[in-house]
Design a protein around this motif. Structure first.
Motif, PDB file in Angstrom:
ATOM      1  N   GLY A  99      50.031  62.105  52.833  1.00 10.76           N
ATOM      2  CA  GLY A  99      51.145  61.871  51.932  1.00 10.76           C
ATOM      3  C   GLY A  99      51.526  63.058  51.074  1.00 10.76           C
ATOM      4  O   GLY A  99      52.345  62.922  50.159  1.00 10.76           O
ATOM      5  N   GLN A 100      50.959  64.242  51.374  1.00 11.83           N
ATOM      6  CA  GLN A 100      51.248  65.440  50.581  1.00 11.83           C
ATOM      7  C   GLN A 100      51.867  66.531  51.444  1.00 11.83           C
ATOM      8  O   GLN A 100      51.525  66.672  52.630  1.00 11.83           O
ATOM      9  CB  GLN A 100      49.972  65.985  49.949  1.00 11.83           C
ATOM     10  CG  GLN A 100      49.339  65.102  48.909  1.00 11.83           C
ATOM     11  CD  GLN A 100      48.159  65.771  48.242  1.00 11.83           C
ATOM     12  OE1 GLN A 100      47.328  66.389  48.895  1.00 11.83           O
ATOM     13  NE2 GLN A 100      48.078  65.670  46.918  1.00 11.83           N
ATOM     14  N   LEU A 101      52.753  67.309  50.835  1.00 15.66           N
ATOM     15  CA  LEU A 101      53.293  68.491  51.499  1.00 15.66           C
ATOM     16  C   LEU A 101      52.218  69.570  51.492  1.00 15.66           C
ATOM     17  O   LEU A 101      51.760  69.990  50.430  1.00 15.66           O
ATOM     18  CB  LEU A 101      54.540  68.991  50.769  1.00 15.66           C
ATOM     19  CG  LEU A 101      55.201  70.242  51.350  1.00 15.66           C
ATOM     20  CD1 LEU A 101      55.762  69.974  52.748  1.00 15.66           C
ATOM     21  CD2 LEU A 101      56.300  70.747  50.414  1.00 15.66           C
ATOM     22  N   CYS A 102      51.803  70.006  52.673  1.00 15.01           N
ATOM     23  CA  CYS A 102      50.697  70.961  52.787  1.00 15.01           C
ATOM     24  C   CYS A 102      51.148  72.372  53.121  1.00 15.01           C
ATOM     25  O   CYS A 102      50.482  73.338  52.747  1.00 15.01           O
ATOM     26  CB  CYS A 102      49.705  70.483  53.845  1.00 15.01           C
ATOM     27  SG  CYS A 102      48.918  68.914  53.443  1.00 15.01           S
ATOM     28  N   ALA A 103      52.247  72.511  53.851  1.00  9.35           N
ATOM     29  CA  ALA A 103      52.718  73.846  54.235  1.00  9.35           C
ATOM     30  C   ALA A 103      54.215  73.801  54.450  1.00  9.35           C
ATOM     31  O   ALA A 103      54.777  72.777  54.868  1.00  9.35           O
ATOM     32  CB  ALA A 103      52.020  74.331  55.502  1.00  9.35           C
ATOM     33  N   THR A 104      54.863  74.915  54.140  1.00  8.82           N
ATOM     34  CA  THR A 104      56.293  75.064  54.389  1.00  8.82           C
ATOM     35  C   THR A 104      56.519  76.367  55.149  1.00  8.82           C
ATOM     36  O   THR A 104      55.707  77.297  55.074  1.00  8.82           O
ATOM     37  CB  THR A 104      57.090  75.103  53.076  1.00  8.82           C
ATOM     38  OG1 THR A 104      56.662  76.233  52.297  1.00  8.82           O
ATOM     39  CG2 THR A 104      56.888  73.828  52.272  1.00  8.82           C
ATOM     40  N   GLY A 105      57.620  76.429  55.872  1.00  8.56           N
ATOM     41  CA  GLY A 105      57.897  77.661  56.597  1.00  8.56           C
ATOM     42  C   GLY A 105      59.240  77.609  57.286  1.00  8.56           C
ATOM     43  O   GLY A 105      60.005  76.646  57.149  1.00  8.56           O
ATOM     44  N   SER A 106      59.512  78.660  58.033  1.00  6.68           N
ATOM     45  CA  SER A 106      60.769  78.733  58.780  1.00  6.68           C
ATOM     46  C   SER A 106      60.565  79.613  59.996  1.00  6.68           C
ATOM     47  O   SER A 106      59.651  80.442  60.047  1.00  6.68           O
ATOM     48  CB  SER A 106      61.894  79.301  57.906  1.00  6.68           C
ATOM     49  OG  SER A 106      61.591  80.638  57.513  1.00  6.68           O
ATOM     50  N   ALA A 107      61.425  79.407  60.990  1.00 12.69           N
ATOM     51  CA  ALA A 107      61.391  80.219  62.202  1.00 12.69           C
ATOM     52  C   ALA A 107      62.812  80.484  62.670  1.00 12.69           C
ATOM     53  O   ALA A 107      63.706  79.654  62.487  1.00 12.69           O
ATOM     54  CB  ALA A 107      60.600  79.512  63.301  1.00 12.69           C
ATOM     55  N   THR A 108      63.005  81.658  63.250  1.00 10.83           N
ATOM     56  CA  THR A 108      64.288  82.026  63.836  1.00 10.83           C
ATOM     57  C   THR A 108      64.045  82.746  65.150  1.00 10.83           C
ATOM     58  O   THR A 108      62.920  83.158  65.449  1.00 10.83           O
ATOM     59  CB  THR A 108      65.104  82.945  62.897  1.00 10.83           C
ATOM     60  OG1 THR A 108      64.348  84.139  62.640  1.00 10.83           O
ATOM     61  CG2 THR A 108      65.433  82.257  61.584  1.00 10.83           C
ATOM     62  N   LEU A 109      65.102  82.891  65.917  1.00 10.41           N
ATOM     63  CA  LEU A 109      65.024  83.632  67.172  1.00 10.41           C
ATOM     64  C   LEU A 109      66.015  84.787  67.114  1.00 10.41           C
ATOM     65  O   LEU A 109      67.195  84.629  67.443  1.00 10.41           O
ATOM     66  CB  LEU A 109      65.343  82.725  68.367  1.00 10.41           C
ATOM     67  CG  LEU A 109      65.153  83.371  69.736  1.00 10.41           C
ATOM     68  CD1 LEU A 109      63.674  83.654  69.995  1.00 10.41           C
ATOM     69  CD2 LEU A 109      65.722  82.486  70.841  1.00 10.41           C
ATOM     70  N   PRO A 110      65.573  85.974  66.678  1.00 13.26           N
ATOM     71  CA  PRO A 110      66.462  87.139  66.648  1.00 13.26           C
ATOM     72  C   PRO A 110      66.971  87.467  68.055  1.00 13.26           C
ATOM     73  O   PRO A 110      66.352  87.120  69.069  1.00 13.26           O
ATOM     74  CB  PRO A 110      65.561  88.258  66.123  1.00 13.26           C
ATOM     75  CG  PRO A 110      64.439  87.562  65.419  1.00 13.26           C
ATOM     76  CD  PRO A 110      64.229  86.286  66.173  1.00 13.26           C
ATOM     77  N   THR A 111      68.106  88.146  68.118  1.00 11.56           N
ATOM     78  CA  THR A 111      68.665  88.511  69.424  1.00 11.56           C
ATOM     79  C   THR A 111      67.784  89.515  70.149  1.00 11.56           C
ATOM     80  O   THR A 111      67.785  89.576  71.377  1.00 11.56           O
ATOM     81  CB  THR A 111      70.078  89.085  69.259  1.00 11.56           C
ATOM     82  OG1 THR A 111      70.037  90.192  68.333  1.00 11.56           O
ATOM     83  CG2 THR A 111      71.030  88.018  68.727  1.00 11.56           C
ATOM     84  N   ALA A 112      67.032  90.303  69.397  1.00 10.00           N
ATOM     85  CA  ALA A 112      66.108  91.271  70.009  1.00 10.00           C
ATOM     86  C   ALA A 112      64.957  91.516  69.045  1.00 10.00           C
ATOM     87  O   ALA A 112      65.107  91.384  67.827  1.00 10.00           O
ATOM     88  CB  ALA A 112      66.817  92.585  70.321  1.00 10.00           C
TER      89      ALA A 112
END
Length: 266
Positions: A99-112
């Motif tokens: 019931g707790q937020l343990c980790a946050t993050g983000s991901a992207t896919l660059p063109t190169a």
């Protein structure tokens, strides 16, 4: 437009119960106020990587960018729910457990993938003899190396099982899981000093090439920060993870508390 990604549920596993880092030991972790031994942050980050790998496949392994920050512990045997939401090419990721937020993050896919050369990062050997961590262990500007390590055969299979990875791209196509690059980043710390209990706080990783199972991995790391905050001693690293001494596979920034305030005050 915002779109939700199919969530991913993991039965978390503490892979480091027997490691030198006693923050993963139930008894020691409780002395620091936790409910038990912490699942390593590098493995929680590996859980998070499932979403961008499922979405972008080989492209993510070759040039993906992911960042993670660890907010609360994930504990052995607990369920960890990894959720994602994409907007304008950015995949926002969260890990919740108990019931707790343990980790946050983000991901992207660059063109190169960015072009980084081995010559951009100085090669250094790990210390010949590790000593208890002190002010000089991670001196600002210092270059640090790691003992080479390959995860091949059973070791590669065991790693995938340990981090609960089920995407077939690794076992069937023979790619290394990029979570291994995070383990190499931890080795920068432990191969160069004898640490007490310590905590991985967060990382940013730009993948540069898809490594293969069995590749020998090392890191060329520079200490970019070493500071005290709320009684904790932090270190920040900027590093190139290299396969087989010749191929850059990841550019990583790594943040850790190498002396929690209870240790720093001792």
């Amino acid at each position: 437009m915002t779109s939700r990604i199919e969530p991913y549920r993991v039965s978390a596993y503490n892979t480091a119960k027997q490691s030198e880092n006693k923050m993963h030991d139930d008894t020691v972790a409780r002395r620091f106020g936790f409910s038990g031994g912490l699942v390593p942050g590098v493995d929680v980050m590996a859980y998070m990587m499932h979403l961008p790998v499922a979405k972008w496949g080989r492209g993510f392994l070759e040039r993906g960018l992911i960042a993670a920050r660890f907010v609360k512990p994930v504990y052995d045997g607990e369920t960890a729910d990894v959720t994602g939401e994409e907007k304008d090419g950015v995949l926002t990721i969260a890990v919740e457990s108990r019931g707790q937020l343990c980790a946050t993050g983000s991901a992207t896919l660059p063109t190169a993938a960015p072009s980084l050369s081995l010559t951009d990062f100085s090669e250094a050997a790990p210390v010949a003899e590790r000593r208890p961590v002190d002010a000089m262990s991670y001196q600002l500007g210092k270059w640090l190396g790691t003992v080479p390590r390959a995860w091949a055969g059973d070791a590669a299979s065991e790693y995938l099982a340990d981090v609960r990875e089920v995407d077939p791209i690794f076992a069937k196509e023979g790619f290394s899981h990029p979570g291994l690059f995070q383990r190499v980043m931890n080795k920068v710390l432990v191969d160069n000093a004898i640490l007490g209990p310590w905590i991985h706080v967060g990382s940013r990783m730009q993948l540069l090439a898809a490594a293969r199972s069995g590749d020998e991995l090392t890191a060329r790391a520079r200490v970019t920060a070493n500071y005290e905050k709320k009684g904790h001693r932090f270190v920040e690293l900027d590093a190139l993870v290299v396969a087989n001494s010749r191929t850059p596979v990841a550019h990583c920034q790594h943040i850790a508390i190498y002396q929690p305030r209870e240790q720093a005050a001792a």
